[in-house]
Design a protein around this motif. Sequence first.
Motif, PDB file in Angstrom:
ATOM      1  N   GLY A  64     -40.530  12.906 -26.093  1.00 22.82           N
ATOM      2  CA  GLY A  64     -40.642  11.992 -27.230  1.00 22.82           C
ATOM      3  C   GLY A  64     -41.142  10.586 -26.940  1.00 22.82           C
ATOM      4  N   GLY A  65     -40.992  10.095 -25.711  1.00 22.39           N
ATOM      5  CA  GLY A  65     -41.343   8.698 -25.441  1.00 22.39           C
ATOM      6  C   GLY A  65     -42.825   8.457 -25.272  1.00 22.39           C
ATOM      7  N   MET A  66     -43.159   7.321 -24.737  1.00 24.21           N
ATOM      8  CA  MET A  66     -44.572   6.957 -24.590  1.00 24.21           C
ATOM      9  C   MET A  66     -44.736   6.076 -23.359  1.00 24.21           C
ATOM     10  N   THR A  93     -32.693   9.404 -25.835  1.00 23.29           N
ATOM     11  CA  THR A  93     -33.032   8.862 -27.147  1.00 23.29           C
ATOM     12  C   THR A  93     -32.473   9.867 -28.130  1.00 23.29           C
ATOM     13  N   LEU A  96     -33.012  13.552 -27.220  1.00 23.73           N
ATOM     14  CA  LEU A  96     -34.172  13.740 -26.356  1.00 23.73           C
ATOM     15  C   LEU A  96     -33.943  13.077 -25.002  1.00 23.73           C
ATOM     16  N   CYS A 137     -37.065   3.889 -32.680  1.00 26.57           N
ATOM     17  CA  CYS A 137     -38.047   3.448 -31.695  1.00 26.57           C
ATOM     18  C   CYS A 137     -38.894   2.353 -32.319  1.00 26.57           C
ATOM     19  N   PRO A 139     -42.656   0.188 -31.424  1.00 27.35           N
ATOM     20  CA  PRO A 139     -43.738  -0.108 -30.488  1.00 27.35           C
ATOM     21  C   PRO A 139     -43.824  -1.613 -30.284  1.00 27.35           C
ATOM     22  N   TYR A 237     -43.250  23.445 -22.460  1.00 24.65           N
ATOM     23  CA  TYR A 237     -44.656  23.206 -22.789  1.00 24.65           C
ATOM     24  C   TYR A 237     -45.583  23.411 -21.598  1.00 24.65           C
TER      25      TYR A 237
ATOM     26  N   PRO B  63     -42.203   4.544 -35.903  1.00 25.05           N
ATOM     27  CA  PRO B  63     -43.565   4.008 -35.743  1.00 25.05           C
ATOM     28  C   PRO B  63     -44.647   5.082 -35.555  1.00 25.05           C
ATOM     29  N   PHE B  64     -44.275   6.247 -35.035  1.00 23.20           N
ATOM     30  CA  PHE B  64     -45.276   7.311 -34.875  1.00 23.20           C
ATOM     31  C   PHE B  64     -45.651   7.892 -36.247  1.00 23.20           C
ATOM     32  N   LYS B 136     -38.015  18.448 -33.113  1.00 20.61           N
ATOM     33  CA  LYS B 136     -37.512  17.464 -32.159  1.00 20.61           C
ATOM     34  C   LYS B 136     -37.866  16.040 -32.541  1.00 20.61           C
ATOM     35  N   THR B 137     -39.071  15.882 -33.039  1.00 17.52           N
ATOM     36  CA  THR B 137     -39.572  14.517 -33.218  1.00 17.52           C
ATOM     37  C   THR B 137     -40.094  14.323 -34.639  1.00 17.52           C
ATOM     38  N   HIS B 140     -43.187  16.194 -36.270  1.00 21.22           N
ATOM     39  CA  HIS B 140     -43.260  17.465 -35.544  1.00 21.22           C
ATOM     40  C   HIS B 140     -43.790  18.434 -36.582  1.00 21.22           C
ATOM     41  N   SER B 161     -49.359   8.278 -28.961  1.00 21.28           N
ATOM     42  CA  SER B 161     -49.468   6.824 -29.047  1.00 21.28           C
ATOM     43  C   SER B 161     -49.064   6.383 -30.443  1.00 21.28           C
ATOM     44  N   THR B 162     -48.682   5.105 -30.564  1.00 24.21           N
ATOM     45  CA  THR B 162     -48.390   4.575 -31.897  1.00 24.21           C
ATOM     46  C   THR B 162     -49.591   3.811 -32.444  1.00 24.21           C
ATOM     47  N   PRO B 194     -44.448  18.145 -29.028  1.00 25.04           N
ATOM     48  CA  PRO B 194     -44.514  17.159 -30.107  1.00 25.04           C
ATOM     49  C   PRO B 194     -44.231  15.764 -29.559  1.00 25.04           C
ATOM     50  N   TYR B 195     -44.806  14.756 -30.181  1.00 29.23           N
ATOM     51  CA  TYR B 195     -44.477  13.390 -29.757  1.00 29.23           C
ATOM     52  C   TYR B 195     -43.994  12.601 -30.970  1.00 29.23           C
ATOM     53  N   GLY B 196     -43.191  11.614 -30.703  1.00 27.00           N
ATOM     54  CA  GLY B 196     -42.696  10.772 -31.785  1.00 27.00           C
ATOM     55  C   GLY B 196     -41.289  10.302 -31.507  1.00 27.00           C
ATOM     56  N   CYS B 197     -40.602   9.854 -32.549  1.00 32.96           N
ATOM     57  CA  CYS B 197     -39.201   9.465 -32.416  1.00 32.96           C
ATOM     58  C   CYS B 197     -38.368  10.727 -32.508  1.00 32.96           C
ATOM     59  N   GLY B 198     -37.187  10.731 -31.951  1.00 33.28           N
ATOM     60  CA  GLY B 198     -36.329  11.890 -32.080  1.00 33.28           C
ATOM     61  C   GLY B 198     -35.916  12.080 -33.543  1.00 33.28           C
ATOM     62  N   LYS B 200     -33.347  12.369 -36.283  1.00 32.64           N
ATOM     63  CA  LYS B 200     -32.019  11.721 -36.277  1.00 32.64           C
ATOM     64  C   LYS B 200     -30.964  12.652 -36.887  1.00 32.64           C
TER      65      LYS B 200
END
Lengths: 265, 201
Positions: A64-66, A93, A96, A137, A139, A237, B63-64, B136-137, B140, B161-162, B194-198, B200
């Motif tokens: 999940g992070g960056m 987080t 995660l 989160c 940025p 993954y 933010p994602f 997860k995020t 997603h 990225s954001t 997947p990317y992003g915030c978890g 909640k």
Amino acid sequence: MKNFMFATLGALQLVFAQDWDDGHARAELLLVSENYQAGASLQAAVRITYEDGWHGYWINPGEGGMKTEIKWNLPAGWAAGPLQFPTPSREMTGELACYGYEGEVVIPVLLSVPANASGDVKLSASLSWLACNDKGCAPGDAIISAVIPAGDKQSSQHFSLIQQSLDQLPMANDEIIVTVEETVTGKIAITLTNTGEFDLADAQIFPITEQALDPKEPIKLKKIAMGFQAIVNKNEYASGPLKDLQLLVAGKSLKRAIVLSWRKK
Amino acid sequence: MITAKNMFAAMVSAITITVSAHSAEVGKAAPEFSAKDAKGAEVSLASLKGKIVVLEWNNHGCPFVAKHYASKNMQKLQESYTGKGVVWITINSSSKASGSFVDDATFIKMSEEKGSKASHLIADESGVIGKAYGAKTTPHMFVIDKEGLLAYNGAIDSKKSTSIDVIAGAENYVAQALDALIAGKPVATTKTEPYGCGVKY
């Protein structure tokens, strides 16, 4: 809101710009000396201070992070090496698992100075990061910069801070033999042999390679007859069998974390 | 820990949202669910058989997610594919305790303000749909084919990225999966991280 703070250090006129952002952190460009020498290298560092309860990320952010990214804006002929991230810690987080830093992190970076450099120069970079806590989160981005004159490379007030970080940076080790095997149950067995003087029992593995090992549980090494071993879940993954793996190993019995590499033969 | 409040929440969710016990695996039947959407309409995956379905996990405070809404990237995808008969369901699985919870009215208001073109909004407060899919995020993304099989599980695109600037150069896995399904072709990339915030929960 951007808030620039300038600190002028006496007659040396060394200026650091601090940029606060809404990313729950503050970033600064630090230099090891008050001056630069043409044709030499100049040790710098990026210091990021995260707000209490917030964390930022390592080169492998985990779930999940960056990653923290930097784009340099340097005078002609100047060049910057990669950011040398220190040993991270395992952070959560929410649900995660990720790898990163809380509090203050000092990330060394080596600059090279061209032979024809002269006068005062402005070194600048734009840094972007992600900070997270349990709830969310944010940025952040900042322009970090320093103005530095030519001179005899007199140590700056940040010399020992940067030196301390350099002394603790993970160091590559090519003597320890790494064997990586995928078990029939889909687990990854990492075996370290020829470990010599290293006591790696209970040392923790941080995977530098992304999407290889599952970050959900801390990866701890155990003593076995031939050396040390960790049995790890494969990252969900990972595509196909692992072909290479880079690991950072850190532990109380290690003065300095070590970096191990494995490649499938 | 089971508190009276949790028990009550669990009972309420048991009434309004039901989910089958399958886990979300690409190529297999997508976990069945039925729930009331934010406007009170009944939505069930079974009733959507014959249509391609997108599930988008959402939290406008992340933010994602903000990146894909401020750039209109998400709304354009929603508009373009719902125009081609795709059913787009935006789900927020934030629990009340998380501070990111949105009630139905707020979810509708936020989505309207952002110009969302989603077919349905579901406030999955108990997290049962999210957990059934392993969301997860935020974001997603999941894509389900006309037969109800999961065709894609993962990130919206290839740039973790954001920053809005990177969207143009990113590979959009959701658009790729939808284009393939609409054309009757196999989906090339079926699973990504997947990317992003978890989420909640």
